[in-house]
Design a protein around this motif. Structure first.
Motif, short mmCIF file in Angstrom:
data_model
loop_
_atom_site.label_atom_id
_atom_site.label_comp_id
_atom_site.label_asym_id
_atom_site.label_seq_id
_atom_site.Cartn_x
_atom_site.Cartn_y
_atom_site.Cartn_z
N SER A 52 0.83 -1.20 0.00
CA SER A 52 0.00 0.00 0.00
C SER A 52 0.86 1.25 0.00
N PHE A 53 0.71 2.04 -1.07
CA PHE A 53 1.52 3.24 -1.24
C PHE A 53 0.66 4.33 -1.86
N ARG A 54 0.82 5.57 -1.39
CA ARG A 54 0.10 6.71 -1.97
C ARG A 54 1.01 7.93 -1.95
N SER A 55 1.04 8.63 -3.06
CA SER A 55 1.77 9.90 -3.16
C SER A 55 0.83 10.96 -3.69
N GLU A 56 0.89 12.14 -3.09
CA GLU A 56 0.18 13.32 -3.59
C GLU A 56 1.21 14.42 -3.83
N ARG A 57 1.32 14.82 -5.09
CA ARG A 57 2.30 15.83 -5.47
C ARG A 57 1.58 17.00 -6.11
N TYR A 58 1.95 18.20 -5.73
CA TYR A 58 1.27 19.40 -6.22
C TYR A 58 2.05 20.02 -7.38
N THR A 59 1.35 20.23 -8.50
CA THR A 59 1.94 20.78 -9.72
C THR A 59 1.14 21.99 -10.16
N PRO A 60 1.65 22.80 -11.10
CA PRO A 60 0.87 23.95 -11.60
C PRO A 60 -0.46 23.55 -12.21
N SER A 61 -0.57 22.29 -12.67
CA SER A 61 -1.82 21.83 -13.29
C SER A 61 -2.81 21.25 -12.30
N GLY A 62 -2.37 21.05 -11.06
CA GLY A 62 -3.24 20.45 -10.06
C GLY A 62 -2.48 19.42 -9.23
N LYS A 63 -3.22 18.50 -8.65
CA LYS A 63 -2.62 17.49 -7.78
C LYS A 63 -2.45 16.18 -8.53
N ASP A 64 -1.22 15.65 -8.54
CA ASP A 64 -0.95 14.34 -9.11
C ASP A 64 -0.97 13.30 -8.01
N ILE A 65 -1.66 12.18 -8.25
CA ILE A 65 -1.79 11.12 -7.26
C ILE A 65 -1.24 9.82 -7.83
N LEU A 66 -0.47 9.13 -7.03
CA LEU A 66 0.08 7.83 -7.39
C LEU A 66 -0.32 6.84 -6.30
N ILE A 67 -0.91 5.71 -6.70
CA ILE A 67 -1.40 4.73 -5.73
C ILE A 67 -0.94 3.34 -6.13
N GLN A 68 -0.44 2.62 -5.15
CA GLN A 68 -0.19 1.19 -5.34
C GLN A 68 -1.05 0.43 -4.36
N SER A 69 -1.77 -0.55 -4.89
CA SER A 69 -2.61 -1.42 -4.07
C SER A 69 -2.27 -2.86 -4.43
N GLY A 70 -1.69 -3.58 -3.48
CA GLY A 70 -1.19 -4.91 -3.80
C GLY A 70 0.01 -4.77 -4.72
N ARG A 71 -0.05 -5.42 -5.87
CA ARG A 71 1.05 -5.32 -6.82
C ARG A 71 0.63 -4.59 -8.10
N LYS A 72 -0.45 -3.82 -7.98
CA LYS A 72 -0.91 -3.00 -9.09
C LYS A 72 -0.75 -1.54 -8.69
N ALA A 73 -0.28 -0.74 -9.66
CA ALA A 73 -0.08 0.68 -9.39
C ALA A 73 -0.84 1.51 -10.43
N PHE A 74 -1.35 2.65 -9.99
CA PHE A 74 -2.14 3.52 -10.85
C PHE A 74 -1.72 4.97 -10.62
N ALA A 75 -1.93 5.78 -11.64
CA ALA A 75 -1.62 7.20 -11.53
C ALA A 75 -2.82 8.02 -11.97
N GLU A 76 -3.08 9.08 -11.23
CA GLU A 76 -4.05 10.10 -11.63
C GLU A 76 -3.26 11.39 -11.77
N ILE A 77 -2.73 11.62 -12.97
CA ILE A 77 -1.83 12.75 -13.18
C ILE A 77 -2.24 13.53 -14.42
N HIS A 78 -1.70 14.75 -14.52
CA HIS A 78 -2.09 15.65 -15.61
C HIS A 78 -1.20 15.50 -16.83
N GLU A 79 0.03 15.00 -16.66
CA GLU A 79 0.93 14.79 -17.78
C GLU A 79 1.27 13.31 -17.82
N SER A 80 0.70 12.60 -18.80
CA SER A 80 0.78 11.13 -18.79
C SER A 80 1.73 10.55 -19.83
N SER A 81 2.49 11.36 -20.55
CA SER A 81 3.30 10.83 -21.64
C SER A 81 4.39 9.88 -21.14
#
Length: 260
Positions: free
Chosen positions: A76-105
């Protein structure tokens, strides 16, 4: 003459024995229990970080911001990072990880940040070996090396031609120093590296890095410096839940391994 010959044979035996003793490299199974012992009983970490992201998209080609991380156990891991475009969130649950971010390239690069619980949290002696296998390590390979000017054991081996992970562990004290894995960006293999630096004791018993550097193909990408840290405090399970809207959650790719 016989006495001299006997002395030569004895000296040769001593030198050969000493050489083999100095050249002996332990197995992963012998190294990792000490790593487990360093942070045994570490259950949760909450940290406030100063984070610098190096990217030509930002003014002065870098972004200096604050970040909050929450970690519980191996999965279990969570990161919240603040950028000029808003808040970027990174979550790991078990062995799967997901991102809710504004720049996804280059989103897969951030898989590096989810390594922390896999490397530092262990509920048994078997868990670090299991985690390394999951990350694609060939744990049969162990060599002596240096990481950040420190003598270390390097477990596993890999590069973009022979994919796999390598973890450097401090030979004397047992804590992680460096990780290298192989990822992909726009279909091309890249080297992803983490340096764990400036260790300190927390609550007199745990050893944690106060600075973490992330690299892509040896180019510095992000620096995180811990400003505050809290250990073994309860964290709500909701912190590690992803949003129901699948359009806002981007799955992060696993590291490439020899099996792939």
């Amino acid at each position: 003459m016989k006495t001299s010959s006997a002395r030569i044979v004895t000296l040769a035996f001593i030198f050969i024995t000493a050489y083999h003793a100095s050249a002996y490299t332990p197995l992963s199974e012998q190294i990792l229990p000490e790593t487990v012992a360093v942070n045994r009983h570490l259950l949760t970490v909450e940290g406030l970080l100063n984070t610098t992201v190096f990217d030509d998209r930002f003014d002065e080609e870098k972004l200096e911001t604050t970040e909050q991380i929450n970690i519980e156990g191996i999965g279990s891991f969570r990161s919240e990072r603040y950028t000029p475009s808003g808040k970027d969130i990174l979550i790991q649950s078990g062995r799967k990880a997901f991102a809710e971010i504004h720049e996804s390239s280059n989103v897969n690069i951030r898989r590096l940040e989810t390594l922390f619980p896999l490397i530092y949290f262990h509920n048994s002696v078997d868990s670090p070996m299991d985690n390394l296998h999951y990350l694609g390590f060939d744990t049969r390979i162990v060599v002596f090396d240096r990481a950040n000017d420190t003598v270390a054991f390097a477990i596993g081996t890999g590069d973009t031609e022979n994919p796999g992970g390598t973890l450097w562990i401090d030979k004397k004290q047992g804590f992680p120093l460096k990780f290298i894995g192989i990822g992909t960006v726009e279909g091309e293999c890249i080297s992803l590296r983490v340096d764990y630096l400036d260790y300190t004791r927390v609550k007199q018993r745990f050893r944690l890095p106060t600075r973490i550097n992330y690299y892509i193909n040896d180019k510095l990408l992000t620096t995180r410096t811990f400003q505050k840290v809290s250990i073994n405090q309860p964290i709500a399970n909701s912190f590690f839940e992803t949003a129901d809207d699948s359009n806002s959650c981007i799955p992060l790719a696993h590291f490439i391994t020899a099996r792939d």
